[in-house]
Design a protein around this motif. Sequence first.
Motif, PDB file in Angstrom:
ATOM      1  N   THR A  28      20.050 -18.646  49.376  1.00 33.19           N
ATOM      2  CA  THR A  28      19.307 -17.518  49.947  1.00 33.19           C
ATOM      3  C   THR A  28      19.167 -16.413  48.893  1.00 33.19           C
ATOM      4  OG1 THR A  28      21.282 -16.344  50.688  1.00 33.19           O
ATOM      5  CG2 THR A  28      20.359 -17.980  52.224  1.00 33.19           C
ATOM      6  N   VAL A  29      18.205 -15.519  49.128  1.00 31.42           N
ATOM      7  CA  VAL A  29      18.002 -14.385  48.212  1.00 31.42           C
ATOM      8  C   VAL A  29      19.265 -13.528  48.164  1.00 31.42           C
ATOM      9  CG1 VAL A  29      16.700 -12.238  47.888  1.00 31.42           C
ATOM     10  CG2 VAL A  29      15.488 -14.360  48.470  1.00 31.42           C
ATOM     11  N   GLN A  30      19.912 -13.393  49.321  1.00 30.91           N
ATOM     12  CA  GLN A  30      21.148 -12.605  49.374  1.00 30.91           C
ATOM     13  C   GLN A  30      22.222 -13.200  48.465  1.00 30.91           C
ATOM     14  OE1 GLN A  30      22.731 -12.250  53.354  1.00 30.91           O
ATOM     15  NE2 GLN A  30      24.497 -11.075  52.638  1.00 30.91           N
ATOM     16  N   GLU A  31      22.359 -14.531  48.521  1.00 26.47           N
ATOM     17  CA  GLU A  31      23.345 -15.197  47.653  1.00 26.47           C
ATOM     18  C   GLU A  31      22.990 -15.004  46.175  1.00 26.47           C
ATOM     19  OE1 GLU A  31      24.321 -18.952  50.627  1.00 26.47           O
ATOM     20  OE2 GLU A  31      23.813 -19.383  48.551  1.00 26.47           O
ATOM     21  N   ALA A  32      21.702 -15.089  45.871  1.00 24.85           N
ATOM     22  CA  ALA A  32      21.269 -14.951  44.479  1.00 24.85           C
ATOM     23  C   ALA A  32      21.520 -13.526  43.978  1.00 24.85           C
ATOM     24  CB  ALA A  32      19.795 -15.317  44.344  1.00 24.85           C
ATOM     25  N   ASN A  33      21.247 -12.542  44.826  1.00 22.60           N
ATOM     26  CA  ASN A  33      21.515 -11.155  44.446  1.00 22.60           C
ATOM     27  C   ASN A  33      23.001 -10.924  44.218  1.00 22.60           C
ATOM     28  OD1 ASN A  33      18.826 -10.475  44.559  1.00 22.60           O
ATOM     29  ND2 ASN A  33      18.924  -9.664  46.644  1.00 22.60           N
ATOM     30  N   GLU A  34      23.817 -11.576  45.064  1.00 21.92           N
ATOM     31  CA  GLU A  34      25.269 -11.482  44.930  1.00 21.92           C
ATOM     32  C   GLU A  34      25.724 -12.119  43.599  1.00 21.92           C
ATOM     33  OE1 GLU A  34      27.465  -9.931  46.605  1.00 21.92           O
ATOM     34  OE2 GLU A  34      29.348 -10.857  45.951  1.00 21.92           O
ATOM     35  N   ALA A  35      25.084 -13.263  43.259  1.00 23.94           N
ATOM     36  CA  ALA A  35      25.425 -13.942  41.996  1.00 23.94           C
ATOM     37  C   ALA A  35      25.107 -13.040  40.809  1.00 23.94           C
ATOM     38  CB  ALA A  35      24.658 -15.259  41.888  1.00 23.94           C
ATOM     39  N   VAL A  36      23.963 -12.388  40.847  1.00 20.53           N
ATOM     40  CA  VAL A  36      23.588 -11.444  39.781  1.00 20.53           C
ATOM     41  C   VAL A  36      24.626 -10.326  39.688  1.00 20.53           C
ATOM     42  CG1 VAL A  36      21.891  -9.696  39.099  1.00 20.53           C
ATOM     43  CG2 VAL A  36      21.121 -11.952  39.896  1.00 20.53           C
ATOM     44  N   HIS A  37      25.051  -9.834  40.850  1.00 25.78           N
ATOM     45  CA  HIS A  37      26.050  -8.764  40.892  1.00 25.78           C
ATOM     46  C   HIS A  37      27.369  -9.219  40.257  1.00 25.78           C
ATOM     47  CE1 HIS A  37      28.424  -5.386  42.254  1.00 25.78           C
ATOM     48  NE2 HIS A  37      29.272  -6.236  42.820  1.00 25.78           N
ATOM     49  N   ILE A  38      27.840 -10.408  40.682  1.00 29.99           N
ATOM     50  CA  ILE A  38      29.119 -10.931  40.176  1.00 29.99           C
ATOM     51  C   ILE A  38      29.082 -11.088  38.659  1.00 29.99           C
ATOM     52  CG2 ILE A  38      30.526 -13.053  40.089  1.00 29.99           C
ATOM     53  CD1 ILE A  38      29.873 -13.383  43.112  1.00 29.99           C
ATOM     54  N   ILE A  39      27.965 -11.649  38.169  1.00 29.60           N
ATOM     55  CA  ILE A  39      27.895 -11.962  36.739  1.00 29.60           C
ATOM     56  C   ILE A  39      27.621 -10.710  35.900  1.00 29.60           C
ATOM     57  CG2 ILE A  39      26.589 -13.236  34.968  1.00 29.60           C
ATOM     58  CD1 ILE A  39      26.042 -15.398  37.141  1.00 29.60           C
ATOM     59  N   MET A  40      26.631  -9.894  36.327  1.00 28.61           N
ATOM     60  CA  MET A  40      26.148  -8.813  35.449  1.00 28.61           C
ATOM     61  C   MET A  40      26.796  -7.470  35.704  1.00 28.61           C
ATOM     62  SD  MET A  40      22.096  -9.700  35.152  1.00 28.61           S
ATOM     63  CE  MET A  40      21.917  -9.109  33.482  1.00 28.61           C
ATOM     64  N   GLU A  41      27.190  -7.200  36.956  1.00 27.05           N
ATOM     65  CA  GLU A  41      27.732  -5.866  37.272  1.00 27.05           C
ATOM     66  C   GLU A  41      29.250  -5.889  37.405  1.00 27.05           C
ATOM     67  OE1 GLU A  41      23.648  -4.202  39.372  1.00 27.05           O
ATOM     68  OE2 GLU A  41      25.147  -5.212  40.607  1.00 27.05           O
ATOM     69  N   GLU A  42      29.745  -6.880  38.164  1.00 26.67           N
ATOM     70  CA  GLU A  42      31.199  -7.011  38.287  1.00 26.67           C
ATOM     71  C   GLU A  42      31.796  -7.566  36.986  1.00 26.67           C
ATOM     72  OE1 GLU A  42      33.684 -10.021  40.840  1.00 26.67           O
ATOM     73  OE2 GLU A  42      32.574  -8.705  42.180  1.00 26.67           O
ATOM     74  N   LYS A  43      30.972  -8.277  36.199  1.00 26.59           N
ATOM     75  CA  LYS A  43      31.377  -8.849  34.898  1.00 26.59           C
ATOM     76  C   LYS A  43      32.571  -9.792  35.044  1.00 26.59           C
ATOM     77  CE  LYS A  43      28.559  -6.860  31.916  1.00 26.59           C
ATOM     78  NZ  LYS A  43      27.983  -7.286  30.706  1.00 26.59           N
ATOM     79  N   ARG A  44      32.498 -10.658  36.039  1.00 26.59           N
ATOM     80  CA  ARG A  44      33.601 -11.582  36.269  1.00 26.59           C
ATOM     81  C   ARG A  44      33.845 -12.484  35.056  1.00 26.59           C
ATOM     82  NH1 ARG A  44      33.678 -14.704  41.899  1.00 26.59           N
ATOM     83  NH2 ARG A  44      33.745 -12.546  42.618  1.00 26.59           N
ATOM     84  N   PHE A  45      32.805 -12.770  34.287  1.00 25.08           N
ATOM     85  CA  PHE A  45      32.975 -13.633  33.109  1.00 25.08           C
ATOM     86  C   PHE A  45      32.860 -12.836  31.811  1.00 25.08           C
ATOM     87  CE2 PHE A  45      30.609 -15.980  36.478  1.00 25.08           C
ATOM     88  CZ  PHE A  45      31.717 -16.649  37.000  1.00 25.08           C
TER      89      PHE A  45
END
Lengths: 219, 198
Positions: A158-175
Motif C-alpha cells: 500500500t502507499v501507506q506502507e511505502a511512505n513508512e518504508a521511505v520514513h524508516i530508511i531516509m528519516e529514521e535512518k535505520r540503516f
Amino acid sequence: MKVLIVGGGGREHSLVWMVNQSPKVEMVFCAPGNAGTAIEGENVDIDVEDINGLVEFGKKEVIGLTVVGPEVPLTLGIVDAFEAAGLRIFGASKKAAEIEGSKVFTKRLMAKYNVPTGFFEVFDSPDDARAYIKEVGTPIVVKADGLAAGKGVIVCQTVQEANEAVHIIMEEKRFGDAGDRVVVEEFLTGEEASFLAFSDGKNVLPLATSQDHKPNLRR
Amino acid sequence: MGAYSPAPVVTKEVFDQVMEEVMIRTVNAMASEGRPYKGVLYAGLMIEDGKARVLEFNARYGDPEAQPLLVRVDGDIVEVMEAVVDERLDEITLNWHDSPSICVVMASEGYPGSYETGKVITGIEEADAMEGVKVFHAGTALKDGTIVTAGGRVLGVTALGDDIPNAIERAYRACDVIKWDGAYYRRDIGAKAIKFLK
C-alpha cells in the motif's frame, strides 16, 4: 599452496571443504571461521573487516590464494589492499563491488546498458520519493541505496506502507548512511532464481543454476 | 531457509537469455565503466513468462546457494579461481555432477529475530556419514571440544541425490538426526522445484 578463506558462515565452510580437495592445496585457513572450518582447516581469529590484519596474516603465512566470502570486506576494498601488497586474491575490487554496495549505481548501470530489470527512480529527498510513490501506486519496492545486511529492501503493498518504508530508511535512518538515497522500483512477479558466473573481467563462465528459499517471501 | 541446484525454472532458453542479456552484458558494462569485474557475479533474477529480469546483483557467492552449488562441482575449484585472478578464464572448463543437490538451513529458534546460543549440537557425525550428505557449519563454535550453536543460521545440511526428491529425502533424513535445544528448519525446501517439474 596455502589458501585463506575470509568469512565464517556456511558459504565459507563449503569453500574450505571444496578448496581442501584440490591437489594444489596444502593448508586452508579461515578467518574467523566456525567449528566446521576449525575441524577441516585452521581458524584465524581476525575479523572480516580488519583488512590490515588480514593482509599482514597473508604476508606472514605467504598465502597463495585468498578467497573472500562476504560482501562487506569487498566493499571496504580488501581485494585492492591484498593486490597492493602483492598477494593473490579472488573477489571483486572496491570499484567492482559497487554492483552490490550501491543499488543506485547498479540500477543506473542496467538502464544505461539495457540489462533487463524493473522500472525505477532514485531519490535523495523523502518528499520527492513519496510524491513518486503516490503517482505510480503500489505494489512497489523501496530499497536503501547502500548495504543493510539484507534488510534494506522493503516490498510495499500500500502507499501507506511505502511512505513508512521511505520514513524508516531516509528519516529514521535505520540503516545509517545506506539510506541517504532510495531506489523506488517496480514490484516484479514470477519465480526467483539465482544465476552465478565467474568472470575475469572479460570472460564469463557460468556456474550451475540454483534457487534460494528465503526465510520469508517478502523482498 | 535453504537452496537447491539446479533451478528447473531456468530452462535452456532462460539460461541463454540470462548469459547474453545479463551476465555478459553486465561484465562488459563494468569494463566500459572502468570497473572490470573479477570474481563471482551473482544475479538475483525474477523469471516470468520465460523472461528473466534482474532484482539485484551480489559481488560474491550466495549463502546458502554456495553449499548446494559447490557439492556439484566436478573438478578443481582452485584452478577456476586462479584463472579468474590471472585473467585466463577462457582456458577453463568446469564440469558439474548431474546429481541435483539441496541445502536445508537448520537455524536457532527465533531467527531472524532474537535467539539463544551455546546449545550443544549432537548427531553431526552421524548425519555426515549418510550417503550423499555433507553438513556445513555456519553459526557454530567449538567449546571444550564440543560443537555448540553460536549464531542464527547454524548448519547447512546439504545432500546430493539421484533426483530432486531423493536429494530432499536424504537432506531431511540427515536433519532429523541432528539435535539441539531450539533447532528449527523449514520442511518445504525444494518443494517449489518439484512443483515446477510436474
